[in-house]
Design a protein around this motif. Structure first.
Motif, mmCIF file in Angstrom:
data_model
loop_
_atom_site.group_PDB
_atom_site.id
_atom_site.type_symbol
_atom_site.label_atom_id
_atom_site.label_comp_id
_atom_site.label_asym_id
_atom_site.label_seq_id
_atom_site.Cartn_x
_atom_site.Cartn_y
_atom_site.Cartn_z
ATOM 1 N N ASN A 98 0.758 -1.308 0.021
ATOM 2 C CA ASN A 98 -0.134 -0.061 0.055
ATOM 3 C C ASN A 98 0.930 1.315 -0.002
ATOM 4 N N VAL A 99 2.059 1.166 0.902
ATOM 5 C CA VAL A 99 2.800 2.264 0.755
ATOM 6 C C VAL A 99 3.442 2.533 -0.666
ATOM 7 N N ALA A 100 3.791 1.474 -1.402
ATOM 8 C CA ALA A 100 4.609 1.559 -2.774
ATOM 9 C C ALA A 100 3.410 2.047 -3.689
ATOM 10 N N VAL A 101 2.134 1.701 -3.603
ATOM 11 C CA VAL A 101 1.209 2.135 -4.540
ATOM 12 C C VAL A 101 0.870 3.596 -4.445
ATOM 13 N N ASN A 102 0.641 3.956 -3.079
ATOM 14 C CA ASN A 102 0.555 5.476 -2.835
ATOM 15 C C ASN A 102 1.795 6.462 -3.068
ATOM 16 N N GLY A 304 -5.269 1.374 5.855
ATOM 17 C CA GLY A 304 -4.627 1.945 4.800
ATOM 18 C C GLY A 304 -4.049 3.468 5.240
ATOM 19 N N ALA A 305 -4.837 3.765 6.215
ATOM 20 C CA ALA A 305 -4.389 5.210 6.736
ATOM 21 C C ALA A 305 -2.840 5.510 6.844
ATOM 22 N N GLY A 306 -2.381 4.684 7.630
ATOM 23 C CA GLY A 306 -0.960 4.687 7.974
ATOM 24 C C GLY A 306 -0.181 4.531 6.933
ATOM 25 N N ALA A 307 -0.280 3.662 6.086
ATOM 26 C CA ALA A 307 0.586 3.594 4.757
ATOM 27 C C ALA A 307 0.472 4.934 4.103
ATOM 28 N N SER A 308 -0.734 5.237 3.727
ATOM 29 C CA SER A 308 -0.606 6.688 2.839
ATOM 30 C C SER A 308 0.102 7.694 3.383
ATOM 31 N N ALA A 309 -0.058 7.602 4.979
ATOM 32 C CA ALA A 309 0.737 8.905 5.595
ATOM 33 C C ALA A 309 2.082 8.550 5.585
ATOM 34 N N ALA A 333 -3.274 12.704 3.677
ATOM 35 C CA ALA A 333 -3.155 11.427 3.053
ATOM 36 C C ALA A 333 -4.211 10.667 3.640
ATOM 37 N N THR A 334 -3.986 10.755 5.136
ATOM 38 C CA THR A 334 -5.070 9.765 5.924
ATOM 39 C C THR A 334 -6.522 10.084 5.596
ATOM 40 N N TYR A 335 -6.852 11.583 5.443
ATOM 41 C CA TYR A 335 -8.241 11.766 5.258
ATOM 42 C C TYR A 335 -8.640 11.134 3.711
ATOM 43 N N ILE A 336 -7.772 11.485 2.493
ATOM 44 C CA ILE A 336 -8.119 10.754 1.294
ATOM 45 C C ILE A 336 -8.165 9.272 1.478
ATOM 46 N N THR A 337 -7.559 8.610 2.047
ATOM 47 C CA THR A 337 -7.524 7.117 2.258
ATOM 48 C C THR A 337 -8.918 6.659 3.007
ATOM 49 N N GLU A 339 -11.779 7.829 3.214
ATOM 50 C CA GLU A 339 -12.934 8.305 2.511
ATOM 51 C C GLU A 339 -13.024 7.405 1.137
ATOM 52 N N ALA A 340 -12.289 6.168 1.214
ATOM 53 C CA ALA A 340 -12.458 5.210 0.109
ATOM 54 C C ALA A 340 -12.847 3.825 0.677
ATOM 55 N N ASP A 341 -13.380 2.865 0.318
ATOM 56 C CA ASP A 341 -13.596 1.669 0.543
ATOM 57 C C ASP A 341 -12.315 0.811 0.715
ATOM 58 N N ASP A 342 -11.408 1.001 -0.195
ATOM 59 C CA ASP A 342 -9.966 0.286 -0.277
ATOM 60 C C ASP A 342 -9.141 0.890 0.566
ATOM 61 N N ALA A 343 -8.034 0.145 0.641
ATOM 62 C CA ALA A 343 -6.766 0.724 1.470
ATOM 63 C C ALA A 343 -5.953 1.525 0.782
ATOM 64 N N VAL A 344 -6.160 1.740 -0.346
ATOM 65 C CA VAL A 344 -5.535 2.720 -1.195
ATOM 66 C C VAL A 344 -6.864 3.481 -2.082
ATOM 67 N N ASN A 345 -6.876 4.695 -2.208
ATOM 68 C CA ASN A 345 -7.655 5.364 -2.784
ATOM 69 C C ASN A 345 -7.263 5.630 -4.209
ATOM 70 N N ASP A 346 -8.174 5.058 -5.015
ATOM 71 C CA ASP A 346 -7.763 5.141 -6.336
ATOM 72 C C ASP A 346 -7.467 6.554 -6.777
ATOM 73 N N ARG A 347 -8.176 7.538 -6.182
ATOM 74 C CA ARG A 347 -8.154 9.145 -6.457
ATOM 75 C C ARG A 347 -6.603 9.493 -6.166
ATOM 76 N N MET A 348 -5.996 8.993 -4.958
ATOM 77 C CA MET A 348 -4.923 9.674 -4.676
ATOM 78 C C MET A 348 -3.826 10.216 -5.574
ATOM 79 N N SER A 349 -3.464 11.450 -5.657
ATOM 80 C CA SER A 349 -2.553 11.863 -6.464
ATOM 81 C C SER A 349 -1.787 13.110 -6.116
ATOM 82 N N ALA A 350 -0.558 13.628 -6.450
ATOM 83 C CA ALA A 350 -0.077 14.880 -5.747
ATOM 84 C C ALA A 350 -1.207 16.177 -5.774
ATOM 85 N N VAL A 351 -1.725 16.046 -6.895
ATOM 86 C CA VAL A 351 -2.512 17.340 -7.153
ATOM 87 C C VAL A 351 -3.602 17.388 -6.088
#
Length: 362
Positions: A98-102, A304-309, A333-337, A339-351
């Motif tokens: 999950n960290v790698a995908v984020n 997945g919140a901690g991994a995204s953080a 990043a934790t908020y974005i994560t 908000e999705a059902d999955d451990a990685v939010n597909d909408r995550m991006s730098a923007v």
């Protein structure tokens, strides 16, 4: 171009110096089979010759776990051991993965060192890594071993009730195996690890990695794998329960979170990121601290919140952001994560991350 040729070409793009033996291991075919595919790619004009890497590209190496997650979400609040109606999901996960995908979604090139099985879940992992542009040429596929699995149950609002993991395959990530990838690790801008790794392997990383080390604590039973040598950590991402058990300070609010962070900093950790469910998030070092009360209104899943953080904190470091902006990156990043059902939010991006950072200023 065939699908297999496309797959091999993508791996070559990720690592132009990859050997045919490494490609064969990733693809699950013979070296001669790889050679035939490469010959076809040359004939078709997709490859002109073996690549030469003059300057190593900027990247972050993640060393950690892969899981096939099986998630049950109850339709009503669980109060006893009865059966509850709800939804069951099967998703690829694991803190390291999950960290790698984020990281990839944030535009950071991830190299991933991990162990996975030669089962269908292992094949799903390889396909997922390719789709998410994660370099797994340093990962290890283990013959006759299953890819690790994680079974957990959540309340309707996303809080975890219980989790059971089957992750013995991570024991294959030994110090000897890591030693063979020491150059890759130390050519990274930074290295991220999780506590699913064996204690002896984490100790090796503490003693041999020369670039900044970030760590994600994973569960109260494996958190202590990080303890011996914890002063080697640049950044530790940890939840309130894990930090409470580690410091013996019961974390309930900002005050107690600061006390626990001060304790960890006293043990040598440079930066501490503590997230307290439904209370808030603290980011602290020896000189500064900032606390963000929990204002997230759309939380659906805390997994997945901690991994995204930790991925966002690494992204902020690579972009030379200051202390406050780095803290906001982790919180956003934790908020974005969640908000999705999955451990990685597909909408995550730098923007999106930058937009949510700015929203925290309001």
């Amino acid at each position: 171009m065939t699908s297999r040729e496309q797959q091999i070409l993508e791996w070559i793009k990720q690592n132009p110096m990859i050997t045919q033996n490494e490609l064969a291991e990733l693809a699950g075919i013979t070296r001669s089979g790889v050679a035939a595919h490469i010959s076809n790619l040359v004939k078709k004009g997709y490859i002109q010759g073996k690549g030469y890497v003059i300057t190593p590209p900027k990247y972050v190496t993640v060393v950690g776990g892969i899981n096939m997650d099986i998630l049950g979400v109850s339709g009503t609040t669980v109060t006893n051991q009865s059966s509850y109606s709800g939804k069951i999901y099967t998703k690829l996960g694991g803190v390291g993965r999950n960290v790698a995908v984020n990281l990839s979604k944030l535009g950071v090139k991830p190299y991933f060192i991990a162990a996975y099985g030669d089962d269908r879940n292992g094949e799903i992992f390889k396909e997922d890594a390719l789709a998410n542009q994660i370099d797994i040429s340093h990962a290890k596929q283990i013959t006759n071993e299953p890819t690790s699995m994680y079974l957990f149950v959540n309340q309707p609002q996303g809080d975890r009730i219980v989790g059971i993991d089957d992750m013995d395959i991570n024991n294959y990530i030994t110090p000897d195996y890591l030693m063979g990838h020491e150059q890759t690790l130390n050519n990274s801008d930074l290295v991220i690890i999780d506590s699913n790794l064996p204690k002896r392997s984490i100790k090796w990383l503490y003693n041999h990695v020369t670039v900044p080390l970030f760590a994600k604590a994973v569960g109260i039973n494996k958190m202590m794998n990080l303890y011996d040598g914890i002063d080697r950590l640049d950044t530790l991402v940890i939840n309130a329960l894990e930090a409470t058990l580690l410091t013996k300070i019961t974390i309930r609010d900002e005050v107690t979170a600061r006390q626990a962070a001060t304790d960890l900093i006293g043990r040598g950790v440079t930066n501490v990121f503590i997230y307290i469910d439904e209370v808030g998030i603290l980011y602290q070092n020896a000189d500064q601290a900032v606390f963000f009360p929990d204002t997230e209104q759309d939380a659906r899943n805390t997994n997945g919140a901690g991994a995204s953080a930790v991925a966002a904190l690494a992204w902020a470091r690579l972009h030379h952001q200051d202390f406050l902006q780095t803290a906001k990156a982790g919180v956003a990043a934790t908020y974005i994560t969640t908000e999705a059902d999955d451990a990685v939010n597909d909408r995550m991006s730098a923007v999106m991350l930058q937009h949510r950072q700015q929203a925290l200023d309001d």
